[in-house]
Motif scaffolding. Structure first.
Motif, PDB file in Angstrom:
ATOM      1  N   UNK A 133       0.803  -1.172   0.058  1.00  0.00           N
ATOM      2  CA  UNK A 133      -0.116   0.026  -0.026  1.00  0.00           C
ATOM      3  C   UNK A 133       1.023   1.173  -0.142  1.00  0.00           C
ATOM      4  N   UNK A 134       2.132   1.089   0.778  1.00  0.00           N
ATOM      5  CA  UNK A 134       3.069   2.493   0.830  1.00  0.00           C
ATOM      6  C   UNK A 134       3.666   2.572  -0.787  1.00  0.00           C
ATOM      7  N   UNK A 135       3.766   1.425  -1.228  1.00  0.00           N
ATOM      8  CA  UNK A 135       4.237   1.600  -2.694  1.00  0.00           C
ATOM      9  C   UNK A 135       3.238   1.965  -3.608  1.00  0.00           C
ATOM     10  N   UNK A 136       2.048   1.847  -3.521  1.00  0.00           N
ATOM     11  CA  UNK A 136       1.218   2.715  -4.384  1.00  0.00           C
ATOM     12  C   UNK A 136       1.056   4.061  -4.199  1.00  0.00           C
ATOM     13  N   UNK A 137       1.176   4.665  -2.989  1.00  0.00           N
ATOM     14  CA  UNK A 137       1.199   5.967  -2.547  1.00  0.00           C
ATOM     15  C   UNK A 137       2.567   6.506  -3.118  1.00  0.00           C
ATOM     16  N   UNK A 138       3.584   5.753  -3.092  1.00  0.00           N
ATOM     17  CA  UNK A 138       4.900   6.165  -3.435  1.00  0.00           C
ATOM     18  C   UNK A 138       5.057   6.322  -5.051  1.00  0.00           C
ATOM     19  N   UNK A 139       4.353   5.563  -5.706  1.00  0.00           N
ATOM     20  CA  UNK A 139       4.474   5.296  -7.139  1.00  0.00           C
ATOM     21  C   UNK A 139       3.445   6.619  -7.826  1.00  0.00           C
ATOM     22  N   UNK A 140       2.633   6.831  -7.013  1.00  0.00           N
ATOM     23  CA  UNK A 140       1.641   8.057  -7.433  1.00  0.00           C
ATOM     24  C   UNK A 140       2.261   9.304  -7.350  1.00  0.00           C
ATOM     25  N   UNK A 141       3.039   9.471  -6.475  1.00  0.00           N
ATOM     26  CA  UNK A 141       3.950  10.627  -6.295  1.00  0.00           C
ATOM     27  C   UNK A 141       4.977  10.658  -6.941  1.00  0.00           C
ATOM     28  N   UNK A 142       5.888   9.827  -6.796  1.00  0.00           N
ATOM     29  CA  UNK A 142       7.444   9.911  -6.893  1.00  0.00           C
ATOM     30  C   UNK A 142       7.290   9.341  -8.620  1.00  0.00           C
ATOM     31  N   UNK A 143       7.028  10.267  -9.451  1.00  0.00           N
ATOM     32  CA  UNK A 143       7.333  10.085 -10.875  1.00  0.00           C
ATOM     33  C   UNK A 143       8.347  10.787 -11.297  1.00  0.00           C
ATOM     34  N   UNK A 144       9.270  10.375 -12.509  1.00  0.00           N
ATOM     35  CA  UNK A 144      10.270  11.089 -12.859  1.00  0.00           C
ATOM     36  C   UNK A 144      11.710  10.322 -12.927  1.00  0.00           C
ATOM     37  N   UNK A 145      12.497  10.729 -12.868  1.00  0.00           N
ATOM     38  CA  UNK A 145      14.100  10.251 -13.161  1.00  0.00           C
ATOM     39  C   UNK A 145      14.370   9.417 -11.867  1.00  0.00           C
ATOM     40  N   UNK A 146      13.922   9.752 -10.884  1.00  0.00           N
ATOM     41  CA  UNK A 146      14.546   9.203  -9.280  1.00  0.00           C
ATOM     42  C   UNK A 146      13.515   8.084  -9.022  1.00  0.00           C
ATOM     43  N   UNK A 172       8.265 -12.234  -0.927  1.00  0.00           N
ATOM     44  CA  UNK A 172       6.772 -11.903  -1.299  1.00  0.00           C
ATOM     45  C   UNK A 172       6.584 -10.550  -1.101  1.00  0.00           C
ATOM     46  N   UNK A 173       6.806 -10.003   0.242  1.00  0.00           N
ATOM     47  CA  UNK A 173       6.333  -8.789   0.467  1.00  0.00           C
ATOM     48  C   UNK A 173       7.353  -7.527  -0.459  1.00  0.00           C
ATOM     49  N   UNK A 174       8.843  -7.970  -0.307  1.00  0.00           N
ATOM     50  CA  UNK A 174       9.595  -7.147  -1.062  1.00  0.00           C
ATOM     51  C   UNK A 174       9.183  -7.005  -2.724  1.00  0.00           C
ATOM     52  N   UNK A 175       8.796  -8.107  -3.121  1.00  0.00           N
ATOM     53  CA  UNK A 175       8.308  -8.373  -4.465  1.00  0.00           C
ATOM     54  C   UNK A 175       6.913  -7.316  -4.824  1.00  0.00           C
ATOM     55  N   UNK A 176       5.977  -7.595  -3.980  1.00  0.00           N
ATOM     56  CA  UNK A 176       4.697  -6.955  -4.075  1.00  0.00           C
ATOM     57  C   UNK A 176       4.923  -5.608  -3.953  1.00  0.00           C
ATOM     58  N   UNK A 177       5.962  -4.969  -2.956  1.00  0.00           N
ATOM     59  CA  UNK A 177       6.226  -3.517  -2.825  1.00  0.00           C
ATOM     60  C   UNK A 177       6.590  -2.894  -4.009  1.00  0.00           C
ATOM     61  N   UNK A 178       7.797  -3.760  -4.511  1.00  0.00           N
ATOM     62  CA  UNK A 178       8.480  -3.007  -5.911  1.00  0.00           C
ATOM     63  C   UNK A 178       7.409  -2.867  -7.158  1.00  0.00           C
ATOM     64  N   UNK A 179       6.664  -4.076  -7.055  1.00  0.00           N
ATOM     65  CA  UNK A 179       5.402  -4.212  -8.359  1.00  0.00           C
ATOM     66  C   UNK A 179       4.527  -3.005  -8.183  1.00  0.00           C
ATOM     67  N   UNK A 180       4.091  -2.876  -6.994  1.00  0.00           N
ATOM     68  CA  UNK A 180       2.918  -1.800  -6.598  1.00  0.00           C
ATOM     69  C   UNK A 180       3.604  -0.472  -6.965  1.00  0.00           C
ATOM     70  N   UNK A 181       4.953  -0.261  -6.490  1.00  0.00           N
ATOM     71  CA  UNK A 181       5.527   1.362  -6.771  1.00  0.00           C
ATOM     72  C   UNK A 181       5.551   1.320  -8.289  1.00  0.00           C
ATOM     73  N   UNK A 182       6.318   0.281  -8.795  1.00  0.00           N
ATOM     74  CA  UNK A 182       6.713   0.890 -10.351  1.00  0.00           C
ATOM     75  C   UNK A 182       5.441   0.783 -11.301  1.00  0.00           C
ATOM     76  N   UNK A 183       4.517  -0.180 -11.122  1.00  0.00           N
ATOM     77  CA  UNK A 183       3.225  -0.475 -11.951  1.00  0.00           C
ATOM     78  C   UNK A 183       2.362   1.066 -11.800  1.00  0.00           C
TER      79      UNK A 183
END
Length: 416
Positions: A133-146, A172-183
């Motif tokens: 869930x935190x990855x979703x919020x971070x992915x929605x905000x942190x767009x760009x080269x970083x 599994x937790x790490x993979x889900x976090x990475x996937x939710x952030x980037x997607x």
């Protein structure tokens, strides 16, 4: 600002976002009923409501609280409530560039990160789902080269905290976090790009309409200005000749009829955008108009054949310049010369009048017709200069590059 005022302001912001989403949804449904689903609307709606359903991932933690499986349930419940509130705050601010990059939004993401580490590290189990869930919020905000560095760092953090609690299940937790952030970042960035492209397409369409209106107004100005000037000059000539020679007067009247019919044809062609003027035809008309106005025409041509576009542009210059000579110059002679060279074509029109053609001129270029021609020639890589002559009168000089496909030949002087 007090805590109560901030809460009221946040509630009002949420209500405004909800009303805006409802209005957009209603407009979208009406548009789809009439036109069908457009391709540019295949992305998620541009509001935070699209990310709210993912809060269901926290049901496992809420279930542990209800079933009494979580120590200190009041602390866990308060933490979960604060996390959900921060999540809603962040995702609703993520769809506008200004609020997304605001310090308050980044501070809220930082607070979410600390709270997630605290809750997941303390309770483990279902509470580790807060990291995606935190990855979703971070992915929605942190767009760009970083984004890559931020997503990788968050994944390592989630894996480390989960590893301390659950061992190898941390993968599994790490993979889900990475996937939710980037997607999430990829989908929202694509949606934003599609909306920007749609806005750009609408702006290009608006500019195309304005350009077409400008083309039509210029063509109409040049066509009617020249045609009416020729009709006036030939009418005056017919009036002068009528007492002496009825046959000569009738010849001028026939010319007036021919000019009028030709003007109707040219206006129809200008309306449909298919008019490509011939330089030779314009020179013949210029000689006829100058002769009727008692101005001796001298026309000189040299150089290779020109492309249709170049002839059309030079024909407009001849038409406008000769119209000004007939109207304003009070000249007795007018010289028109076209010189073709290896790289550029030069047109020069000069008269021996009183220089009245410069009367309406602004610095550099004269009235509306000459200004429009200067813009046309500049677009084609050429130039237009209109100024009083060194020995009196007025001079118009135009230059255009030789278009590709025009094979330069040796100049062959000729005179009309």
């Amino acid at each position: 600002m007090t805590r109560m005022q901030r809460a009221v302001q946040g509630w009002r912001s949420w209500q405004l976002a909800r009303d805006e989403w409802k209005a957009d949804h209603a407009r979208m449904k009406a548009y789809r009923r009439e036109h069908g689903r457009p391709a540019e609307e295949l992305g998620p709606p541009p509001t935070g409501f699209a990310l709210l359903p993912w809060l269901l991932m926290g049901l496992g933690a809420a279930s542990n609280l209800v079933q009494g499986k979580t120590p200190h349930p009041w602390v866990g419940g308060a933490g979960l409530l604060v996390f959900n509130s921060l999540y809603v705050y962040v995702v609703f601010r993520a769809f506008h560039r200004q609020t997304r990059q605001a310090t308050s939004t980044r501070g809220a993401v930082g607070a979410m990160t600390l709270l997630t580490c605290a809750l997941a590290g303390t309770y483990g189990g279902a509470w580790l789902a807060l990291f995606p869930l935190l990855g979703l919020a971070v992915g929605a905000v942190a767009r760009g080269r970083y984004l890559g560095k931020i997503g990788l760092g968050l994944t390592v953090l989630a894996g480390a905290v989960a590893g301390l609690r659950e061992g190898w299940d941390a993968v599994g937790v790490a993979y889900g976090t990475f996937l939710s952030t980037m997607v999430t970042a990829a989908i929202l960035s694509l949606s934003e790009t599609v909306r920007e492209l749609r806005d750009a397409r609408e702006e290009l369409a608006r500019q195309a309409v304005e350009k077409e209106r400008l083309r039509f107004s210029r063509d109409l100005h040049d066509l009617l200005g020249h045609t009416l000037s020729v009709i006036v000059v030939k009418s005056e000539a017919a009036r002068r000749l009528a007492p002496r020679s009825i046959e000569a007067a009738l010849e001028q009247v026939s010319d007036i009829e021919a000019v009028g019919r030709q003007a109707l044809t040219e206006i129809r062609e200008a309306v449909t955008g298919y008019r490509e003027g011939s330089l030779a035809t314009e020179l013949d008309r210029a000689r006829s108009a100058l002769t009727a106005a008692a101005v001796e025409p001298v026309v000189r041509l040299s150089g290779p054949p020109l492309s249709a576009q170049t002839e059309a542009l030079l024909g407009w210059v001849v038409r406008e310049a000769v119209t000004n000579v007939v109207r304003h110059s009070e000249a007795t002679s007018c010289t028109i010369s076209v010189e073709g060279a290896a790289e550029r074509v030069r047109l020069r029109i000069s008269d021996d009048g009183v220089g009245a053609g410069a009367a309406p001129a602004a610095p550099g270029i004269g009235g509306t017709g000459l200004k429009g021609l200067a813009e046309r020639l500049a677009t084609a890589g050429g130039s237009l200069v209109a100024e009083p002559g060194a020995r009196g009168g007025f001079t118009v000089r135009a230059e255009l590059p030789v278009a590709q496909g025009e094979a330069p030949a040796l100049p062959v002087p000729s005179a009309l």
